[in-house]
Structures are given as C-alpha cells and as structure tokens.
Design a protein around this motif. Sequence first.
Motif, short mmCIF file in Angstrom:
data_model
loop_
_atom_site.label_atom_id
_atom_site.label_comp_id
_atom_site.label_asym_id
_atom_site.label_seq_id
_atom_site.Cartn_x
_atom_site.Cartn_y
_atom_site.Cartn_z
N ASP A 1 0.96 -1.19 0.03
CA ASP A 1 -0.01 0.04 -0.20
C ASP A 1 0.87 1.07 0.10
O ASP A 1 1.50 1.66 0.94
N PHE B 1 -7.32 -0.71 -2.28
CA PHE B 1 -8.67 -1.00 -1.64
C PHE B 1 -9.78 -1.09 -2.89
O PHE B 1 -10.63 -1.78 -2.64
N THR C 1 -0.73 -0.97 5.40
CA THR C 1 -1.06 0.26 5.14
C THR C 1 -0.24 0.98 6.39
O THR C 1 0.44 0.57 7.35
N ARG D 1 -3.59 8.13 5.03
CA ARG D 1 -5.16 8.19 5.07
C ARG D 1 -5.32 8.44 6.64
O ARG D 1 -5.14 8.04 7.54
N TRP E 1 -7.88 8.22 10.04
CA TRP E 1 -8.40 6.73 10.41
C TRP E 1 -9.77 6.55 10.15
O TRP E 1 -9.91 5.20 10.19
N THR F 1 -9.89 5.13 6.52
CA THR F 1 -9.39 3.71 6.69
C THR F 1 -10.45 2.68 7.22
O THR F 1 -10.42 1.56 6.79
N THR G 1 -13.44 2.38 5.14
CA THR G 1 -13.00 1.51 3.94
C THR G 1 -13.12 -0.16 4.16
O THR G 1 -13.86 -0.99 3.51
N CYS H 1 -6.36 -5.72 8.60
CA CYS H 1 -5.53 -4.53 8.40
C CYS H 1 -4.04 -4.62 8.89
O CYS H 1 -3.92 -4.98 10.04
N ILE I 1 -0.87 -2.90 9.43
CA ILE I 1 -0.37 -1.79 9.45
C ILE I 1 1.16 -1.62 9.96
O ILE I 1 1.70 -2.44 10.81
N SER J 1 -3.73 5.09 16.29
CA SER J 1 -4.47 4.79 15.09
C SER J 1 -5.06 3.24 15.04
O SER J 1 -6.18 2.96 14.61
N ILE K 1 -9.17 2.49 14.42
CA ILE K 1 -9.45 1.71 13.29
C ILE K 1 -10.15 0.23 13.56
O ILE K 1 -11.24 0.28 13.08
#
Length: 338
Positions: free
Chosen positions: A35, A44, A64, A69, A71, A74, A77, A91, A93, A116, A120
Amino acid sequence: MDFGLVLQTDPPAAQVISLMKRAERNGFTHGWTFDSAVLWQEPFVIYSQILAHTDRLIVGPMVTNPGTRTWEVTASTFATLNDMYGNRTVCGIGRGDSAMRVAGRTPNTLARISESMKVIRSLASGGEADLGGTTIRFPWIKPDAQLPVWMAAYGPKALKMAGEEADGFILQLADPYLTETMVKAVRDAAAAAGRDPSSVTICVAAPAYLTQDDSPASLAHAREQCRWFGGMVGNHVADLVAKYGEHSDLVPEALTEYIKAREGYDYSHHGRADNPDTAFVPDEIVDRFCVIGTPRQHIAKLEELKRLGVDQFALYAMHDAREDVIDGYGTTVIPALS
C-alpha cells in the motif's frame, strides 16, 4: 499453517485479481498487497474486485499506515468491504516506509501507530472512537462486524507494542533464528500485558522461489530474483541502527551486519527483482531471509518456522515465476503444511 500471497498493485489490476483467484484455488487463505499510493495503484479498489471474484480469501494491506489516510476513512473502507463480503479483511499496519518517504514525509511514530490501531479497530468493529475530542461511531455497521489489526515490527519497542496491542504480528523475513527471537519478544510482551500470547497471530512474510533442482545455476537465479528483499528489509534495519547504534543488545547483529555496504535506496525500484540498489545484499542473507530451492527445501524451512510458532507464511511473488510458485505451493507445499 495458513498461506498468503503478497503482490504489488501494478497495472493491470485484472492481473492482480487473476493471481489472487489462482491463489485461492491452490489453497491460499490470504491475499495481501503493498500500500503505497504513489508507487502503485490504489489497493482498496482492487480488494473489492478480489473479494467479488473469490469465495473465502481474506484480503488486506501489507502494510498500510496511519499517515496517508485519515483513520476514520481507513476504518470505513475496511468496514464497507466487510459489510459487502462478510468480514474477509485484515488490516496490516506499520510505519509507512515507502508510502511516507516517497511523498516526502517521515515514517510514523509508534505512538501514532498505537493510537490509530485502537481507532481503526474500534470503528470497523462497531465501536466508538475519539477523534481528538469528537466521539464517532458508524451508524450503518452490522452487529457482527470485526476487523483484526496486525502490526509489522522489527525493533524492540515495536515488538513490545505488537505483543501488547495487536491482533497479529507481521515479520518480514523468514530467518529461523531471528523469527524465534522476535516471536519470543512479542509473546513475552503479550503475557506481561495480561494477554494470552497465543491470541497474537504470527505471520512471517518473505519471497518464495521454487526451483526444479538444487543446482548452483538454479539457486543463483532464484537468489537474483529475491535479492531485492534484503534491500527492502535493509531500509528498516538502517532506521534501527540510526536509533539504537550499530552494536546494541536491543538489535541482533545478525540483522545489522549485512547493511554496512548499503549506500542508498531508490524507491522507484522498491520491491522489484531488478532493483539496482540491492547489490550489497550477500547470498547468505538471501538464503536466510527468503525461502528458495526445491519443494522439499521449502517444506523443511516452513516446518521449522511452524515449530517456532508461525501461524501463516505470506509469500512475496515479485519475481519471474509468480504462477509457478502459486501452483507449486498448491501442489506440494501447502498440502504438506496444512
């Protein structure tokens, strides 16, 4: 042991989708992509098509970051994909090495990653989150929504945080010695935080290249196709050396020794077999960090990683034999490990 396929989202996107479909047919459970919005296409958007054209594959970014982006976007999404396709995302990260640096920014701090992850995960799982004084919740999310968050880490503080806070730990190298050391650090941190250490999923990610035999010529070609990975890992190691010093009890010398000849890095070649900035990576590091050789050699190394507690091997297929490694794993390696 589960198996994942990791790709870049190079155009055409249809090829990425086709390879992920091929992976599912061969027994892979996860489909991952890089990403980095400047270097590759938006993942995505492609995830939606992968999910639409597969039945069980779980998809997500490796990795990611919390800087490119916002939070809540994200989280929304991921939650939207899960609402459409049934909780089939994860996810991954991290600090955002390529994504941030290519855009002229500094990779994210651990404190920012920590904050984050909480936001998220909570929002995408139907909970509330505080965005600097404003508490929000998605009004449309279903009661069974959930999003696991897996954290990529190398350094001691990051490993500790992964054990304390993440649902999974992503280690981007397949060296058994370093894997054992880092998995122990994550699990010790989880136990110290009052968590069940086995609740943290362990994912090792590295290039895999199958050869017809173990002749010097076959292995030499495989190494050249995977040498880029040592350069990519070297970026993270260089950051650790800058922070902790070249000789530190906090960072294994087995990880830092090889980057002494590193001179620079051009992200336009990031994650590519023809990367000219990885000539400094010796064969020994390629053999240690990657999985190359005959199917029997792959099985032997992956069995060792499995004994060390690895739950998933996610193979990078950025080389000249992507279909062959997917099919070869489906025929020989996955049945032996599953």
